[in-house]
Write an enzyme that holds these catalytic residues in place. Structure first.
Site, PDB file in Angstrom:
ATOM      1  N   SER A  94     -11.026  -5.226   1.776  1.00 38.31           N
ATOM      2  CA  SER A  94     -10.312  -6.420   1.332  1.00 38.31           C
ATOM      3  C   SER A  94      -8.823  -6.208   1.550  1.00 38.31           C
ATOM      4  O   SER A  94      -8.320  -5.080   1.427  1.00 38.31           O
ATOM      5  CB  SER A  94     -10.600  -6.721  -0.141  1.00 38.31           C
ATOM      6  OG  SER A  94     -10.168  -5.651  -0.960  1.00 38.31           O
ATOM      7  N   HIS A 108      -5.336 -13.592   2.986  1.00 37.79           N
ATOM      8  CA  HIS A 108      -6.374 -12.799   2.324  1.00 37.79           C
ATOM      9  C   HIS A 108      -7.573 -12.704   3.252  1.00 37.79           C
ATOM     10  O   HIS A 108      -7.936 -13.669   3.925  1.00 37.79           O
ATOM     11  CB  HIS A 108      -6.786 -13.466   1.011  1.00 37.79           C
ATOM     12  CG  HIS A 108      -8.116 -13.005   0.494  1.00 37.79           C
ATOM     13  ND1 HIS A 108      -9.276 -13.765   0.603  1.00 37.79           N
ATOM     14  CD2 HIS A 108      -8.489 -11.857  -0.122  1.00 37.79           C
ATOM     15  CE1 HIS A 108     -10.282 -13.109   0.057  1.00 37.79           C
ATOM     16  NE2 HIS A 108      -9.846 -11.951  -0.377  1.00 37.79           N
ATOM     17  N   VAL A 111     -14.435  -8.565   3.682  1.00 34.57           N
ATOM     18  CA  VAL A 111     -15.794  -8.489   4.220  1.00 34.57           C
ATOM     19  C   VAL A 111     -16.526  -7.402   3.439  1.00 34.57           C
ATOM     20  O   VAL A 111     -15.957  -6.353   3.141  1.00 34.57           O
ATOM     21  CB  VAL A 111     -15.822  -8.189   5.741  1.00 34.57           C
ATOM     22  CG1 VAL A 111     -15.462  -9.440   6.528  1.00 34.57           C
ATOM     23  CG2 VAL A 111     -14.892  -7.045   6.117  1.00 34.57           C
ATOM     24  N   GLY A 261     -14.216  -0.329 -11.723  1.00 35.02           N
ATOM     25  CA  GLY A 261     -13.480   0.016 -10.516  1.00 35.02           C
ATOM     26  C   GLY A 261     -12.058   0.454 -10.819  1.00 35.02           C
ATOM     27  O   GLY A 261     -11.586   0.391 -11.960  1.00 35.02           O
ATOM     28  N   ARG A 262     -11.369   0.877  -9.775  1.00 33.34           N
ATOM     29  CA  ARG A 262      -9.996   1.374  -9.947  1.00 33.34           C
ATOM     30  C   ARG A 262      -9.043   0.187 -10.104  1.00 33.34           C
ATOM     31  O   ARG A 262      -8.846  -0.610  -9.189  1.00 33.34           O
ATOM     32  CB  ARG A 262      -9.597   2.213  -8.737  1.00 33.34           C
ATOM     33  CG  ARG A 262      -8.231   2.872  -8.856  1.00 33.34           C
ATOM     34  CD  ARG A 262      -8.008   3.823  -7.687  1.00 33.34           C
ATOM     35  NE  ARG A 262      -6.750   4.531  -7.835  1.00 33.34           N
ATOM     36  CZ  ARG A 262      -5.600   4.156  -7.246  1.00 33.34           C
ATOM     37  NH1 ARG A 262      -5.585   3.056  -6.485  1.00 33.34           N
ATOM     38  NH2 ARG A 262      -4.505   4.857  -7.389  1.00 33.34           N
TER      39      ARG A 262
END
Length: 302
Positions: A94, A108, A111, A261-262
């Site tokens: 991304s 932006h 995929v 997630g981070r």
């Protein structure tokens, strides 16, 4: 996982991140991406790359991630309850690009691939992604070029694919509480598994490969245009819409945060500077008013 080549997907995504990194560093000409590999305690990790204070880009971020786990977050199972109790893997690239010049649009692209295997049952899998453009000042020729590039990405997969993905993009990147689109759209698709794996994979690759040809000519054309404080303040104001969409509606942001997630990587999509103004109304017949009245209306740009 039946007939799924996870290694090929990962290899393509790594290569796409490298290709876009090199192209954007060349386009900017001043700064390079800071690379920040990371691991996720629950499984997997990624590679975040951020360029800041460049010649063209105030901030640009490109993420690769490959994460996995045993329990899906609510954002994933809310519309797919059959996934509850399955292991899962998610891979993706991304990017979000925030330029300095208000005449250069924010872009932006994303995929991704998702797979949820289960012993003695068929693996659930799909591809998703797309790209969309968020201008602050509108140019018809830029909008046409962007959408013609999006159409080219879909051309080999059927005449109905571009119109369907364009409409999906218009509907997805819509700020409901503002009753306006985030930008001029492009392509969006999710839960893609209606073809076999190889064809779905090829479509995802085509979308990823068409991003740079869609965006870089617009940057080159607009990067040297003169602007002043008025244009900068309007850009910062419109960036507020970007923040509102990403934090309230974006499925990728919600999935990333809910799945542990981070945080720095997930929120790198947000612009470094932004402002809100109470009940702002652009001047009648101004370029700022034209953006809302002419460009932020879904239409056939091709």
């Amino acid at each position: 996982m039946q007939d799924i080549n996870l290694q090929s997907v990962g290899s393509y995504l790594h290569g796409l991140q490298d290709k876009i990194t090199a192209a954007l560093e060349k386009l900017d000409g001043k700064q390079r991406f800071q690379r920040d590999p990371w691991t996720r305690a629950e499984g997997g990790g990624g590679d975040s790359r951020v360029l800041r204070h460049g010649e063209v880009f105030e901030q640009a971020g490109i993420n690769f991630s490959h994460v996995h786990g045993k329990i899906l977050p609510p954002s994933a199972t809310a519309h797919r309850p059959e996934l509850a109790g399955r292991n899962w893997q998610a891979l993706g690239v991304s990017l979000v690009l925030h330029p300095w010049n208000p005449y250069v649009p924010t872009a932006h692209m994303n995929v991704r691939f998702f797979a949820a295997p289960k012993e003695k049952e068929k693996t659930v899998w799909w591809f998703g992604g797309g790209f969309d453009l968020t201008p602050y000042y509108g140019f018809v020729e830029d909008a046409r070029h962007w959408h013609r590039s999006a159409q080219a990405a879909c051309q080999a997969f059927g005449k109905d694919v571009y119109p369907r993905c364009k409409q999906w993009c218009d509907e997805y990147f819509f700020i409901r509480h503002r009753r306006e689109p985030r930008g001029i759209g492009g392509l969006f698709f999710d839960d893609l598994n209606e073809w076999d794996f190889e064809r779905c994979f090829a479509f995802m690759c085509s979308v990823g490969d068409h991003f740079l040809p869609a965006y870089t000519p617009i940057v080159e054309k607009r990067r040297a245009l003169k602007y002043g404080e008025r244009e900068r303040q309007f850009q910062l104001y419109r960036r507020g819409r970007y923040v509102e969409f990403n934090l309230v509606y974006d499925r990728g942001t919600l999935f990333g945060l809910q799945s542990g997630g981070r945080t720095e990587s997930i929120l790198m999509s947000l612009p470094p500077e932004v402002r809100w103004e109470y009940d702002y109304k652009p001047e009648t017949n101004s370029p700022e008013a034209e953006l809302v009245e002419k460009f932020l209306k879904p239409r056939d740009w091709v």
